[in-house]
Write a protein that holds these residues in place. Sequence first.
Motif, PDB file in Angstrom:
ATOM      1  N   THR A  36       0.931  16.639   6.006  1.00  0.00           N
ATOM      2  CA  THR A  36       1.527  17.977   6.154  1.00  0.00           C
ATOM      3  C   THR A  36       2.196  18.411   4.850  1.00  0.00           C
ATOM      4  O   THR A  36       2.136  19.590   4.493  1.00  0.00           O
ATOM      5  CB  THR A  36       2.557  17.994   7.302  1.00  0.00           C
ATOM      6  OG1 THR A  36       3.474  16.909   7.117  1.00  0.00           O
ATOM      7  CG2 THR A  36       1.887  17.830   8.653  1.00  0.00           C
ATOM      8  N   ASP A  37       2.810  17.473   4.136  1.00  0.00           N
ATOM      9  CA  ASP A  37       3.458  17.822   2.858  1.00  0.00           C
ATOM     10  C   ASP A  37       2.417  18.253   1.828  1.00  0.00           C
ATOM     11  O   ASP A  37       2.638  19.209   1.075  1.00  0.00           O
ATOM     12  CB  ASP A  37       4.249  16.622   2.308  1.00  0.00           C
ATOM     13  CG  ASP A  37       5.504  16.343   3.137  1.00  0.00           C
ATOM     14  OD1 ASP A  37       5.905  17.221   3.919  1.00  0.00           O
ATOM     15  OD2 ASP A  37       6.066  15.242   3.015  1.00  0.00           O
ATOM     16  N   THR A  57      -1.608  16.469  14.672  1.00  0.00           N
ATOM     17  CA  THR A  57      -1.138  15.617  13.577  1.00  0.00           C
ATOM     18  C   THR A  57      -0.791  14.251  14.155  1.00  0.00           C
ATOM     19  O   THR A  57      -0.585  14.109  15.369  1.00  0.00           O
ATOM     20  CB  THR A  57       0.127  16.187  12.894  1.00  0.00           C
ATOM     21  OG1 THR A  57       1.190  16.191  13.847  1.00  0.00           O
ATOM     22  CG2 THR A  57      -0.100  17.590  12.365  1.00  0.00           C
ATOM     23  N   LYS A  58      -0.734  13.253  13.254  1.00  0.00           N
ATOM     24  CA  LYS A  58      -0.480  11.882  13.709  1.00  0.00           C
ATOM     25  C   LYS A  58       0.422  11.191  12.697  1.00  0.00           C
ATOM     26  O   LYS A  58       0.209  11.318  11.491  1.00  0.00           O
ATOM     27  CB  LYS A  58      -1.822  11.148  13.812  1.00  0.00           C
ATOM     28  CG  LYS A  58      -1.745   9.771  14.427  1.00  0.00           C
ATOM     29  CD  LYS A  58      -3.151   9.236  14.712  1.00  0.00           C
ATOM     30  CE  LYS A  58      -3.104   7.842  15.293  1.00  0.00           C
ATOM     31  NZ  LYS A  58      -2.821   6.815  14.295  1.00  0.00           N
ATOM     32  N   LEU A  59       1.407  10.467  13.233  1.00  0.00           N
ATOM     33  CA  LEU A  59       2.326   9.739  12.357  1.00  0.00           C
ATOM     34  C   LEU A  59       1.639   8.503  11.799  1.00  0.00           C
ATOM     35  O   LEU A  59       1.076   7.702  12.553  1.00  0.00           O
ATOM     36  CB  LEU A  59       3.571   9.327  13.158  1.00  0.00           C
ATOM     37  CG  LEU A  59       4.733   8.745  12.352  1.00  0.00           C
ATOM     38  CD1 LEU A  59       5.431   9.827  11.538  1.00  0.00           C
ATOM     39  CD2 LEU A  59       5.742   8.060  13.276  1.00  0.00           C
ATOM     40  N   PRO A 100       6.787   7.002   6.406  1.00  0.00           N
ATOM     41  CA  PRO A 100       6.099   7.733   7.473  1.00  0.00           C
ATOM     42  C   PRO A 100       5.675   9.127   7.005  1.00  0.00           C
ATOM     43  O   PRO A 100       6.481   9.864   6.441  1.00  0.00           O
ATOM     44  CB  PRO A 100       7.146   7.824   8.585  1.00  0.00           C
ATOM     45  CG  PRO A 100       8.465   7.645   7.913  1.00  0.00           C
ATOM     46  CD  PRO A 100       8.243   6.862   6.657  1.00  0.00           C
ATOM     47  N   LEU A 116       2.902  12.597   8.191  1.00  0.00           N
ATOM     48  CA  LEU A 116       2.103  13.170   9.276  1.00  0.00           C
ATOM     49  C   LEU A 116       0.748  13.568   8.706  1.00  0.00           C
ATOM     50  O   LEU A 116       0.658  14.397   7.797  1.00  0.00           O
ATOM     51  CB  LEU A 116       2.818  14.380   9.880  1.00  0.00           C
ATOM     52  CG  LEU A 116       4.060  14.026  10.701  1.00  0.00           C
ATOM     53  CD1 LEU A 116       4.891  15.276  10.996  1.00  0.00           C
ATOM     54  CD2 LEU A 116       3.683  13.334  12.010  1.00  0.00           C
ATOM     55  N   ALA A 122       6.478   7.746  18.331  1.00  0.00           N
ATOM     56  CA  ALA A 122       5.740   8.394  17.233  1.00  0.00           C
ATOM     57  C   ALA A 122       5.496   9.873  17.515  1.00  0.00           C
ATOM     58  O   ALA A 122       5.125  10.630  16.609  1.00  0.00           O
ATOM     59  CB  ALA A 122       4.415   7.682  17.002  1.00  0.00           C
ATOM     60  N   PRO A 138       8.380  12.669  15.516  1.00  0.00           N
ATOM     61  CA  PRO A 138       8.103  13.384  14.254  1.00  0.00           C
ATOM     62  C   PRO A 138       7.024  14.464  14.429  1.00  0.00           C
ATOM     63  O   PRO A 138       7.117  15.536  13.814  1.00  0.00           O
ATOM     64  CB  PRO A 138       7.627  12.268  13.316  1.00  0.00           C
ATOM     65  CG  PRO A 138       8.283  11.034  13.846  1.00  0.00           C
ATOM     66  CD  PRO A 138       8.272  11.207  15.344  1.00  0.00           C
ATOM     67  N   VAL A 139       6.032  14.200  15.268  1.00  0.00           N
ATOM     68  CA  VAL A 139       4.982  15.200  15.522  1.00  0.00           C
ATOM     69  C   VAL A 139       5.616  16.445  16.162  1.00  0.00           C
ATOM     70  O   VAL A 139       5.350  17.585  15.742  1.00  0.00           O
ATOM     71  CB  VAL A 139       3.869  14.616  16.431  1.00  0.00           C
ATOM     72  CG1 VAL A 139       2.899  15.707  16.879  1.00  0.00           C
ATOM     73  CG2 VAL A 139       3.128  13.494  15.702  1.00  0.00           C
ATOM     74  N   ASN A 153       7.731  18.373  13.612  1.00  0.00           N
ATOM     75  CA  ASN A 153       6.915  19.159  12.684  1.00  0.00           C
ATOM     76  C   ASN A 153       6.318  20.378  13.385  1.00  0.00           C
ATOM     77  O   ASN A 153       6.328  21.483  12.846  1.00  0.00           O
ATOM     78  CB  ASN A 153       5.811  18.296  12.094  1.00  0.00           C
ATOM     79  CG  ASN A 153       4.959  19.074  11.122  1.00  0.00           C
ATOM     80  OD1 ASN A 153       5.428  19.491  10.081  1.00  0.00           O
ATOM     81  ND2 ASN A 153       3.712  19.331  11.495  1.00  0.00           N
ATOM     82  N   ARG A 195      11.594  18.759   7.755  1.00  0.00           N
ATOM     83  CA  ARG A 195      12.088  17.422   8.031  1.00  0.00           C
ATOM     84  C   ARG A 195      13.606  17.496   8.182  1.00  0.00           C
ATOM     85  O   ARG A 195      14.280  18.110   7.345  1.00  0.00           O
ATOM     86  CB  ARG A 195      11.730  16.511   6.858  1.00  0.00           C
ATOM     87  CG  ARG A 195      11.757  15.038   7.182  1.00  0.00           C
ATOM     88  CD  ARG A 195      11.531  14.241   5.914  1.00  0.00           C
ATOM     89  NE  ARG A 195      10.158  14.278   5.442  1.00  0.00           N
ATOM     90  CZ  ARG A 195       9.289  13.273   5.559  1.00  0.00           C
ATOM     91  NH1 ARG A 195       9.667  12.156   6.143  1.00  0.00           N
ATOM     92  NH2 ARG A 195       8.069  13.376   5.093  1.00  0.00           N
ATOM     93  N   TYR A 201      11.522   8.897  10.008  1.00  0.00           N
ATOM     94  CA  TYR A 201      10.943  10.111   9.423  1.00  0.00           C
ATOM     95  C   TYR A 201      12.029  10.924   8.705  1.00  0.00           C
ATOM     96  O   TYR A 201      11.825  11.440   7.602  1.00  0.00           O
ATOM     97  CB  TYR A 201      10.302  10.925  10.542  1.00  0.00           C
ATOM     98  CG  TYR A 201       9.623  12.206  10.108  1.00  0.00           C
ATOM     99  CD1 TYR A 201       8.460  12.176   9.353  1.00  0.00           C
ATOM    100  CD2 TYR A 201      10.134  13.451  10.482  1.00  0.00           C
ATOM    101  CE1 TYR A 201       7.822  13.352   8.966  1.00  0.00           C
ATOM    102  CE2 TYR A 201       9.506  14.628  10.112  1.00  0.00           C
ATOM    103  CZ  TYR A 201       8.357  14.576   9.352  1.00  0.00           C
ATOM    104  OH  TYR A 201       7.731  15.742   8.977  1.00  0.00           O
ATOM    105  N   ALA A 221      13.124   9.158   5.466  1.00  0.00           N
ATOM    106  CA  ALA A 221      12.102   9.106   4.410  1.00  0.00           C
ATOM    107  C   ALA A 221      12.084  10.357   3.532  1.00  0.00           C
ATOM    108  O   ALA A 221      11.400  10.382   2.512  1.00  0.00           O
ATOM    109  CB  ALA A 221      10.721   8.876   5.030  1.00  0.00           C
TER     110      ALA A 221
END
Lengths: 335, 335
Positions: free
Chosen positions: A138-139, A216-218, A225, A227, B240, B243-244, B247, B253, B270, B273
């Motif tokens: 995502t970043d 999306t998936k971690l 971590p 996404l 998990a 964080p999904v 986002n 974040r 998450y 980080a």
Amino acid sequence: MMSQCRKVLRAAALVFVFSSVGAAMAQDPLPSWNDGATKQGIVDFVAKVTQEGSPDYVPQAERIATFDNDGTLWAEQPIYFQLLFALHRVGVLAPEHPEWKEKEPFASLLKGDVKGALSGGEPAIAEIIMVTHAGMTTDEFEKIVKDWITTAKHPVTKRPILEMTYQPMVELLAYLRANGFKTFIVSGGGIEFMRPWTEQVYGIPPEQVVGSSIKTKLEMRDGKPVLMRLPEINFIDDKAGKPVGINAHIGRRPIAAFGNSDGDRQMLEYTAAGSGARFCLLVHHDDAEREFAYGAESKIGTFSEDLMTEAKTRAWTVVSMKNDWKTVFRPDPSR
Amino acid sequence: MMSQCRKVLRAAALVFVFSSVGAAMAQDPLPSWNDGATKQGIVDFVAKVTQEGSPDYVPQAERIATFDNDGTLWAEQPIYFQLLFALHRVGVLAPEHPEWKEKEPFASLLKGDVKGALSGGEPAIAEIIMVTHAGMTTDEFEKIVKDWITTAKHPVTKRPILEMTYQPMVELLAYLRANGFKTFIVSGGGIEFMRPWTEQVYGIPPEQVVGSSIKTKLEMRDGKPVLMRLPEINFIDDKAGKPVGINAHIGRRPIAAFGNSDGDRQMLEYTAAGSGARFCLLVHHDDAEREFAYGAESKIGTFSEDLMTEAKTRAWTVVSMKNDWKTVFRPDPSR
């Protein structure tokens, strides 16, 4: 020294511009709207829901306004700008994909035949979207979008893409917020395609953007971590999906909704069905000279006769771009 | 006359209470937290990210703080309160479902054997959730939740369920907001189970609640569009998934995250980080006298040794409820 001097002059000029804008706003919060029934309707609605003691008064927390993006806040012709972005990305990624030379829709695209590539219809578009929007974090995607949006030019007007946003609508967003409204985007466009620039351009922060999304998936990368964006549709925020997206994201029914096409119909109906004062508005693109003129016959941003009939029956506001807007596009915010 | 008089007295008392609270807040924004390293750590973090010119300064728009709900903002023992709600609903709905008398997990439930009903594990729980949370409109469900939440009592303490929220955490939410943070709930609980009351209780509006959800669908009922709740999982906002969910919903974040169990681990990782100053906190339930004491061995709100090791390694804050909190539960907000 010279550069220092230039900076000071620029700063002084900016202060002057902003004070002029400030003074104008104090007199008229919607200077790019021509006087008339449309503008008056907006002002009257805001007055009655914000006037304490008025039978139509709405507490600030419930003043939710939702805006479509493509065709409502910025232009959408000759094709959706997100598709321009995807086509650009195909060019950038082509060297890593030699197989695209023989594979549609990419083969046509790489020969510059956009029409041929899109003749594959929705499956072709979906394939172009997935290879250009998935497979990165995502970043990373945020950076790719930011780089493109600040350099891309419109294929017809040749203006920077962010100058294809509508000045009257940007004023309307600010006017509503100044009156205690919380403004949201509710668009069929990709949520993560819009978020990197909506705050700067519309004053709408990422958490107030609702849109279509992929899953999306971690994952862990270098012990951190991230996404990952997967090539799998998560949600389509269009037509009957818009009320679903509004409920999922906002959890309140809007009291005002703004759109321009059949894709916004259910959002406006859902908004109108709440109790108390409601405001529904559709932008009608009838200005071939300053922008584009299209409606019932357009594949992009279809404004059907059915929708026009419904708007008239329900007394929704229909903006004539030609008559109601003094200016159309806004100046580049970065200049 | 008497009633009029009582009203005036009550209003006067309220004014007195609120002014005292106001005065106390001015001296100490976290009066229910004992002085010590934990409280000091919170105050230091807020000071450094809000101090302009500080190397750790964070612009207001990026001050996102996310809070787990069950076990972090309110209690979760002896079973999640949403499950209490579901069990209550089974009783209410039973007359319409004569077949439940012979069908597990409902048969056990209707005999008052909760343990037996839940022995079916996750499939049994999922079935109970679906029959009690789906099959009505979103507006109807909101009303059902509101009715329950304002009347339900905790099975052990017998206190109103909304008095099982933590006073120190409510103060922390208000303290962060007073310092320009935007506070979000990010919970494994149902998003539409929380939204009807989070604004009143935590000061968190519906659009800032992220949670698990079932699918909804737009339908017309008596000519009006409504959203029907379908018996189909849409998203599980746990582990998990957090964080999904962050986002998808917030698009930024967090710089601070607050939890109490293994389900919050990925959210804290998450958050940690990201670049710049970060704050991660875990509530440890070690207060058998005033609340409940549980951790690694508990099925509900598991706080594993692994998580404790990670918290120590990464210098996350671990709240000892026994030592760090002057008071635990908050007074009923409706009193």
